[in-house]
Design an enzyme around this catalytic site. Structure first.
Site, PDB file in Angstrom:
ATOM      1  N   HIS A 126       0.824  -1.218   0.000  1.00 46.05           N
ATOM      2  CA  HIS A 126       0.000   0.000   0.000  1.00 46.05           C
ATOM      3  C   HIS A 126       0.856   1.266   0.000  1.00 46.05           C
ATOM      4  CE1 HIS A 126      -3.689  -2.435   1.640  1.00 46.05           C
ATOM      5  NE2 HIS A 126      -3.464  -2.617   0.358  1.00 46.05           N
ATOM      6  N   CYS A 174       8.861  18.344  -6.458  1.00 45.38           N
ATOM      7  CA  CYS A 174       9.696  17.312  -7.081  1.00 45.38           C
ATOM      8  C   CYS A 174      11.075  17.890  -7.383  1.00 45.38           C
ATOM      9  CB  CYS A 174       9.028  16.847  -8.376  1.00 45.38           C
ATOM     10  SG  CYS A 174      10.051  15.742  -9.352  1.00 45.38           S
ATOM     11  N   THR A 213      -3.637  -8.030  11.031  1.00 46.59           N
ATOM     12  CA  THR A 213      -4.497  -7.538   9.942  1.00 46.59           C
ATOM     13  C   THR A 213      -5.856  -8.229  10.008  1.00 46.59           C
ATOM     14  OG1 THR A 213      -4.768  -7.337   7.544  1.00 46.59           O
ATOM     15  CG2 THR A 213      -3.395  -9.174   8.299  1.00 46.59           C
ATOM     16  N   PRO A 239      -4.882 -10.457  18.494  1.00 44.19           N
ATOM     17  CA  PRO A 239      -5.736 -10.668  19.675  1.00 44.19           C
ATOM     18  C   PRO A 239      -7.184 -10.990  19.320  1.00 44.19           C
ATOM     19  CG  PRO A 239      -5.049  -8.350  19.492  1.00 44.19           C
ATOM     20  CD  PRO A 239      -4.295  -9.117  18.445  1.00 44.19           C
TER      21      PRO A 239
HETATM   22  P1  OAD Z   1      -7.561  -3.222  10.367  1.00 46.15           P
HETATM   23  O1  OAD Z   1      -7.843  -2.047  11.235  1.00 46.15           O
HETATM   24  O2  OAD Z   1      -8.607  -3.641   9.406  1.00 46.15           O
HETATM   25  O3  OAD Z   1      -7.214  -4.471  11.283  1.00 46.15           O
HETATM   26  C1  OAD Z   1      -6.297  -4.365  12.327  1.00 46.15           C
HETATM   27  C2  OAD Z   1      -6.103  -5.749  12.893  1.00 46.15           C
HETATM   28  O4  OAD Z   1      -5.034  -5.692  13.823  1.00 46.15           O
HETATM   29  C3  OAD Z   1      -7.300  -6.312  13.621  1.00 46.15           C
HETATM   30  O5  OAD Z   1      -7.521  -7.648  13.218  1.00 46.15           O
HETATM   31  C4  OAD Z   1      -6.877  -6.253  15.112  1.00 46.15           C
HETATM   32  O6  OAD Z   1      -7.451  -7.308  15.878  1.00 46.15           O
HETATM   33  C5  OAD Z   1      -5.388  -6.411  14.980  1.00 46.15           C
HETATM   34  N1  OAD Z   1      -4.599  -5.846  16.085  1.00 46.15           N
HETATM   35  C6  OAD Z   1      -4.821  -4.727  16.809  1.00 46.15           C
HETATM   36  N2  OAD Z   1      -3.820  -4.507  17.680  1.00 46.15           N
HETATM   37  C7  OAD Z   1      -2.927  -5.514  17.480  1.00 46.15           C
HETATM   38  C8  OAD Z   1      -1.665  -5.840  18.054  1.00 46.15           C
HETATM   39  N3  OAD Z   1      -1.093  -5.063  18.991  1.00 46.15           N
HETATM   40  N4  OAD Z   1      -1.020  -6.949  17.609  1.00 46.15           N
HETATM   41  C9  OAD Z   1      -1.577  -7.743  16.648  1.00 46.15           C
HETATM   42  N5  OAD Z   1      -2.760  -7.471  16.075  1.00 46.15           N
HETATM   43  C10 OAD Z   1      -3.433  -6.377  16.473  1.00 46.15           C
HETATM   44  O7  OAD Z   1      -6.168  -2.911   9.647  1.00 46.15           O
HETATM   45  P2  OAD Z   1      -5.505  -3.630   8.394  1.00 46.15           P
HETATM   46  O8  OAD Z   1      -5.889  -5.056   8.309  1.00 46.15           O
HETATM   47  O9  OAD Z   1      -4.068  -3.279   8.404  1.00 46.15           O
HETATM   48  O10 OAD Z   1      -5.558   0.191   3.269  1.00 46.15           O
HETATM   49  O11 OAD Z   1      -6.197  -2.853   7.210  1.00 46.15           O
HETATM   50  C11 OAD Z   1      -5.901  -3.192   5.878  1.00 46.15           C
HETATM   51  C12 OAD Z   1      -5.993  -1.982   5.018  1.00 46.15           C
HETATM   52  O12 OAD Z   1      -7.239  -1.322   5.247  1.00 46.15           O
HETATM   53  C13 OAD Z   1      -4.962  -0.908   5.307  1.00 46.15           C
HETATM   54  O13 OAD Z   1      -3.707  -1.157   4.710  1.00 46.15           O
HETATM   55  C14 OAD Z   1      -5.614   0.304   4.710  1.00 46.15           C
HETATM   56  C15 OAD Z   1      -7.011   0.122   5.222  1.00 46.15           C
HETATM   57  O14 OAD Z   1      -8.012   0.703   4.480  1.00 46.15           O
HETATM   58  C16 OAD Z   1      -5.394   1.292   2.513  1.00 46.15           C
HETATM   59  O15 OAD Z   1      -5.317   2.394   3.014  1.00 46.15           O
HETATM   60  C17 OAD Z   1      -5.324   1.015   1.037  1.00 46.15           C
END
Ligand code: OAD
Length: 272
Positions: A126, A174, A213, A239
């Site tokens: 991303h 730039c 994620t 978690p």
């Molecule tokens: P999310 O906010 O969808 O998910 C975060 C995940 O991290 C959840 O499953 C939580 O349970 C977990 N979590 C929280 N704290 C944690 C910790 N300390 N250790 C381990 N896990 C933990 O975020 P992403 O999956 O990263 O895209 O989101 C994916 C994409 O959605 C991002 O890259 C972004 C967003 O829209 C773009 O901007 C294109």
């Protein structure tokens, strides 16, 4: 909390016996550094509607229409990126790469914290918030995170108003053609970066370690599914149960910054 000794030592055993692991990361990995995730309570998408600001056109429209609402949110995001540092999860991932257990990190994070902890093979699907891309000639240049953020905050504070034209006046120029740049991050509707490489690496790894994620954003969320289909073992630390629960071989319901150091200690024990 459930005693996770069995899961930790199983994850350590699997990792100890491979030199072809890939880590697939999301915003949860940086949560313990102090960067909010997107979809957890209090996350970024709780504060702003991704449908409103997740595309370039939407963001421009929202700034024209409602810039006063966006100002404190932008300031909050900027100041969180100025203060944060890598946490134990980032550090252990770098350590596992040095030990030639992890080959590649495929991350959805744009915060540069993997590289700042010493990880080398990092694929940012991303993009990176601190790499600027020229809107005219397409040349990209990376900047030191804290310095760029400090500089942007200083310019932010001097703005007479928070209009789109004022904000555009802050844009980094730039160095190649002097036109304006924008952060080289992927907005909704834009192409994910390094997609083919990421699929290929996912299909050829022996172990995929999924960290922090929700697995809700495609195409990135397909990487673990492809890895599993190709025969990889799937270890997950998160978690909360999530979209990957049905494909994990070892699930460790912990924060990444707690689980990874425990796994790293257990790998040391495997080493004798
Ligand atoms: P999310 O906010 O969808 O998910 C975060 C995940 O991290 C959840 O499953 C939580 O349970 C977990 N979590 C929280 N704290 C944690 C910790 N300390 N250790 C381990 N896990 C933990 O975020 P992403 O999956 O990263 O895209 O989101 C994916 C994409 O959605 C991002 O890259 C972004 C967003 O829209 C773009 O901007 C294109």
């Amino acid at each position: 909390m459930k005693n996770l000794k069995k899961e930790i030592s199983e994850a350590a055993r699997i990792l100890f016996n491979t030199n072809r692991a890939v880590a697939f990361c999301g915003s949860g990995v940086s949560e313990e550094s102090g960067i909010a995730t997107f979809r957890d309570p209090g996350g970024l998408w709780d504060q702003i509607d991704p449908m409103e600001v997740g595309t370039t056109e939407g963001l421009i429209h929202a700034m024209e229409k409602n810039s006063d609402k966006l100002k404190p949110i932008f300031e909050g995001i900027l100041s969180s990126f100025e203060k944060v540092d890598p946490n134990p999860a980032h550090k252990i991932l770098a350590e596992l790469e040095k030990k030639e257990i992890i080959r590649t990190i495929i991350t959805q994070n744009v915060d540069n914290l993997h590289q700042e902890s010493g990880s080398i093979n990092v694929i940012e699907v991303h993009g990176n918030l601190f790499r600027m891309k020229c809107l005219s000639c397409g040349v990209t240049k990376g900047y030191e995170r804290k310095e760029l953020v400090r500089h942007t905050i200083e310019k932010f504070q001097k703005l007479a108003d928070f209009s789109l034209s004022s904000l555009l006046s802050l844009a980094v120029k730039c160095e190649h053609c002097q036109n304006i740049t924008r952060p080289d991050v992927v907005m909704f509707g834009e192409a994910v970066q390094n997609l083919n490489d990421s699929f290929q690496i996912s299909r050829s790894c022996e172990v995929m370690l999924i960290l922090g994620t929700s697995g809700l954003v495609y195409p990135a969320a397909s990487f673990p599914v492809e890895a599993k289909r190709a025969g990889a073992k799937i270890i997950e630390i998160n978690p909360m149960e999530n979209a990957f629960s049905s494909i994990t071989d070892v699930y460790i319901p912990m924060k990444a910054g707690e689980g990874l150091p425990k796994i790293s200690d257990a790998i040391r024990l495997e080493n004798g």
